[in-house]
Structure formats: C-alpha cells, structure tokens
Design a protein around this motif. Structure first.
Motif, PDB file in Angstrom:
ATOM      1  N   PRO A 136       0.817  -1.217   0.000  1.00  0.00           N
ATOM      2  CA  PRO A 136       0.000   0.000   0.000  1.00  0.00           C
ATOM      3  C   PRO A 136       0.851   1.268   0.000  1.00  0.00           C
ATOM      4  O   PRO A 136       1.937   1.298   0.585  1.00  0.00           O
ATOM      5  CB  PRO A 136      -0.795  -0.099   1.309  1.00  0.00           C
ATOM      6  CG  PRO A 136      -0.799  -1.550   1.652  1.00  0.00           C
ATOM      7  CD  PRO A 136       0.512  -2.079   1.150  1.00  0.00           C
ATOM      8  N   TYR A 137       0.331   2.298  -0.648  1.00  0.00           N
ATOM      9  CA  TYR A 137       0.933   3.636  -0.674  1.00  0.00           C
ATOM     10  C   TYR A 137       2.330   3.668  -1.295  1.00  0.00           C
ATOM     11  O   TYR A 137       3.138   4.509  -0.937  1.00  0.00           O
ATOM     12  CB  TYR A 137       0.973   4.254   0.730  1.00  0.00           C
ATOM     13  CG  TYR A 137      -0.358   4.322   1.409  1.00  0.00           C
ATOM     14  CD1 TYR A 137      -1.388   5.120   0.916  1.00  0.00           C
ATOM     15  CD2 TYR A 137      -0.609   3.571   2.558  1.00  0.00           C
ATOM     16  CE1 TYR A 137      -2.618   5.174   1.543  1.00  0.00           C
ATOM     17  CE2 TYR A 137      -1.837   3.629   3.197  1.00  0.00           C
ATOM     18  CZ  TYR A 137      -2.835   4.433   2.679  1.00  0.00           C
ATOM     19  OH  TYR A 137      -4.049   4.487   3.309  1.00  0.00           O
TER      20      TYR A 137
ATOM     21  N   SER B  69      -3.259   2.299  -3.882  1.00  0.00           N
ATOM     22  CA  SER B  69      -4.154   2.731  -2.806  1.00  0.00           C
ATOM     23  C   SER B  69      -3.711   2.087  -1.488  1.00  0.00           C
ATOM     24  O   SER B  69      -2.834   1.237  -1.464  1.00  0.00           O
ATOM     25  CB  SER B  69      -5.601   2.352  -3.126  1.00  0.00           C
ATOM     26  OG  SER B  69      -5.802   0.973  -2.927  1.00  0.00           O
ATOM     27  N   GLY B  70      -4.365   2.475  -0.417  1.00  0.00           N
ATOM     28  CA  GLY B  70      -4.021   1.954   0.904  1.00  0.00           C
ATOM     29  C   GLY B  70      -4.705   0.647   1.237  1.00  0.00           C
ATOM     30  O   GLY B  70      -4.492   0.092   2.314  1.00  0.00           O
ATOM     31  N   ASP B  71      -5.533   0.144   0.319  1.00  0.00           N
ATOM     32  CA  ASP B  71      -6.219  -1.124   0.561  1.00  0.00           C
ATOM     33  C   ASP B  71      -5.235  -2.283   0.598  1.00  0.00           C
ATOM     34  O   ASP B  71      -4.220  -2.273  -0.099  1.00  0.00           O
ATOM     35  CB  ASP B  71      -7.232  -1.406  -0.552  1.00  0.00           C
ATOM     36  CG  ASP B  71      -8.313  -0.348  -0.635  1.00  0.00           C
ATOM     37  OD1 ASP B  71      -8.545   0.339   0.371  1.00  0.00           O
ATOM     38  OD2 ASP B  71      -8.904  -0.204  -1.709  1.00  0.00           O
ATOM     39  N   THR B  72      -5.554  -3.287   1.404  1.00  0.00           N
ATOM     40  CA  THR B  72      -4.762  -4.512   1.410  1.00  0.00           C
ATOM     41  C   THR B  72      -5.553  -5.626   0.740  1.00  0.00           C
ATOM     42  O   THR B  72      -6.785  -5.561   0.639  1.00  0.00           O
ATOM     43  CB  THR B  72      -4.363  -4.933   2.837  1.00  0.00           C
ATOM     44  OG1 THR B  72      -5.534  -5.077   3.623  1.00  0.00           O
ATOM     45  CG2 THR B  72      -3.426  -3.925   3.458  1.00  0.00           C
ATOM     46  N   LYS B  73      -4.838  -6.620   0.290  1.00  0.00           N
ATOM     47  CA  LYS B  73      -5.428  -7.744  -0.436  1.00  0.00           C
ATOM     48  C   LYS B  73      -6.516  -8.438   0.376  1.00  0.00           C
ATOM     49  O   LYS B  73      -7.558  -8.800  -0.144  1.00  0.00           O
ATOM     50  CB  LYS B  73      -4.301  -8.702  -0.807  1.00  0.00           C
ATOM     51  CG  LYS B  73      -4.717  -9.916  -1.561  1.00  0.00           C
ATOM     52  CD  LYS B  73      -3.495 -10.757  -1.884  1.00  0.00           C
ATOM     53  CE  LYS B  73      -3.895 -12.115  -2.338  1.00  0.00           C
ATOM     54  NZ  LYS B  73      -3.811 -12.328  -3.733  1.00  0.00           N
ATOM     55  N   SER B  74      -6.279  -8.627   1.644  1.00  0.00           N
ATOM     56  CA  SER B  74      -7.248  -9.256   2.538  1.00  0.00           C
ATOM     57  C   SER B  74      -6.877  -8.907   3.974  1.00  0.00           C
ATOM     58  O   SER B  74      -5.832  -8.319   4.223  1.00  0.00           O
ATOM     59  CB  SER B  74      -7.252 -10.779   2.350  1.00  0.00           C
ATOM     60  OG  SER B  74      -6.014 -11.330   2.749  1.00  0.00           O
ATOM     61  N   HIS B  75      -7.736  -9.287   4.907  1.00  0.00           N
ATOM     62  CA  HIS B  75      -7.471  -8.957   6.316  1.00  0.00           C
ATOM     63  C   HIS B  75      -6.228  -9.647   6.864  1.00  0.00           C
ATOM     64  O   HIS B  75      -5.662  -9.217   7.852  1.00  0.00           O
ATOM     65  CB  HIS B  75      -8.690  -9.283   7.182  1.00  0.00           C
ATOM     66  CG  HIS B  75      -8.963 -10.746   7.297  1.00  0.00           C
ATOM     67  ND1 HIS B  75      -9.643 -11.448   6.332  1.00  0.00           N
ATOM     68  CD2 HIS B  75      -8.635 -11.638   8.253  1.00  0.00           C
ATOM     69  CE1 HIS B  75      -9.718 -12.715   6.690  1.00  0.00           C
ATOM     70  NE2 HIS B  75      -9.122 -12.862   7.857  1.00  0.00           N
TER      71      HIS B  75
ATOM     72  N   HIS C 220      -0.901  -4.810  -0.875  1.00  0.00           N
ATOM     73  CA  HIS C 220      -2.004  -4.266  -1.673  1.00  0.00           C
ATOM     74  C   HIS C 220      -2.383  -5.266  -2.767  1.00  0.00           C
ATOM     75  O   HIS C 220      -3.554  -5.509  -3.021  1.00  0.00           O
ATOM     76  CB  HIS C 220      -1.597  -2.926  -2.292  1.00  0.00           C
ATOM     77  CG  HIS C 220      -2.560  -2.431  -3.309  1.00  0.00           C
ATOM     78  ND1 HIS C 220      -3.794  -1.932  -2.973  1.00  0.00           N
ATOM     79  CD2 HIS C 220      -2.490  -2.391  -4.666  1.00  0.00           C
ATOM     80  CE1 HIS C 220      -4.443  -1.601  -4.077  1.00  0.00           C
ATOM     81  NE2 HIS C 220      -3.669  -1.868  -5.113  1.00  0.00           N
TER      82      HIS C 220
ATOM     83  N   SER D  18      -5.038  -1.202  -7.675  1.00  0.00           N
ATOM     84  CA  SER D  18      -5.895  -0.031  -7.554  1.00  0.00           C
ATOM     85  C   SER D  18      -5.010   1.184  -7.321  1.00  0.00           C
ATOM     86  O   SER D  18      -4.381   1.310  -6.270  1.00  0.00           O
ATOM     87  CB  SER D  18      -6.863  -0.206  -6.380  1.00  0.00           C
ATOM     88  OG  SER D  18      -7.615   0.960  -6.197  1.00  0.00           O
TER      89      SER D  18
ATOM     90  N   GLN E 260      -4.442   5.290  -6.872  1.00  0.00           N
ATOM     91  CA  GLN E 260      -5.165   6.458  -6.372  1.00  0.00           C
ATOM     92  C   GLN E 260      -5.441   7.416  -7.532  1.00  0.00           C
ATOM     93  O   GLN E 260      -4.650   7.506  -8.469  1.00  0.00           O
ATOM     94  CB  GLN E 260      -4.340   7.170  -5.307  1.00  0.00           C
ATOM     95  CG  GLN E 260      -4.110   6.328  -4.074  1.00  0.00           C
ATOM     96  CD  GLN E 260      -3.249   7.049  -3.065  1.00  0.00           C
ATOM     97  OE1 GLN E 260      -3.519   8.190  -2.704  1.00  0.00           O
ATOM     98  NE2 GLN E 260      -2.195   6.384  -2.608  1.00  0.00           N
TER      99      GLN E 260
END
Length: 134
Positions: free
Chosen positions: A17-18, A45-51, A56, A64, A66
């Motif tokens: 991420p980022y 983006s700051g999203d991660t692949k999964s918990h 990312h 993804s 930004q």
C-alpha cells in the motif's frame, strides 16, 4: 473504446500500500512496485489484499491506483514539505537529489513534512524529471 480514468493493471509481483507503481517492461498492462529513481505511473491505494495480508496486490491481482491531484504515499526517509519526490528502492517517496549528474524522475511535490514510514500527502505530477546537473 472509452478510456478508464485509471489504468487497468495486473500486478507483476508484490505491491504494498501507498507505494509508487511503474509499468512492467516484461508484460502489457502489468505494474510493478517502482525501484530507486524510476518513473512512476501512479501510487497504489491503501487497501490490502485481505485482512490477513499486508500487501495491496500480489502477482496477477488487480492494482488499484489512487486518483486525483493529491495522493497519499509512504515516506522512505525524512521528507520536507515543498520538496520534489522520487521513488526509493522500495517504492517509497524520497526527496529528489538536488545536485549531481543523475536525472531525477520526479513524481510530485511533498505537501507535508514526514518522517520515514509515515503516510503523507503529495501533489501528483507524473512524468516530471529534473535534468542531470554538472
């Protein structure tokens, strides 16, 4: 065919991420995490692949990027607001060198001062570069 506002890219490896993302030279429509002073085409983006993953995207996953003029990026060292940023070897933002003979691939201008590892705001200015100085 209409164009999307962001590229539709698959990851050619691990992207955190980022981090700055570059085009892969090995495959079409594929992105990789940028290396030291490489031309970036966007910031993940700051999203991660999964918990249960800190990444990312991993090989083959959708990236993804930004959108907008201001993006969030992770600092790879101390950053001072107003300075131009480039990518370090880990895809993080670092201050561009202001002297020397190496062309600097500028990704944007730091809007905030930040310490290493901090997520900060940067004015995205793609495909900018500072010529080599003598």
């Amino acid at each position: 065919m209409p164009f999307a506002s962001t590229p539709n890219l698959a990851a050619g490896g691990t992207i955190r991420p980022y981090r700055f993302v570059k085009c892969s030279t090995a495959a079409d429509n594929t992105g990789l995490e940028a290396d030291d002073n490489e031309r970036a085409i966007g910031v993940a983006s700051g999203d991660t692949k999964s918990h249960d993953s800190a990444n990312h995207a991993e090989d083959g996953d959708q990236i993804s990027l930004q959108t907008g003029a201001v993006v969030l990026v992770e600092a790879g060292g101390s950053i001072t607001r107003g300075k131009q940023c480039t990518s370090d070897a880990d895809g993080k933002a670092t201050a561009a060198t202001e002297s020397g003979t190496t062309v600097q691939e500028i990704a944007g201008i730091c809007l905030e001062s930040a310490a290493s590892g901090t997520i900060f705001r940067m004015l995205w200015q793609p495909s900018q570069w500072r010529p080599a100085l003598s």
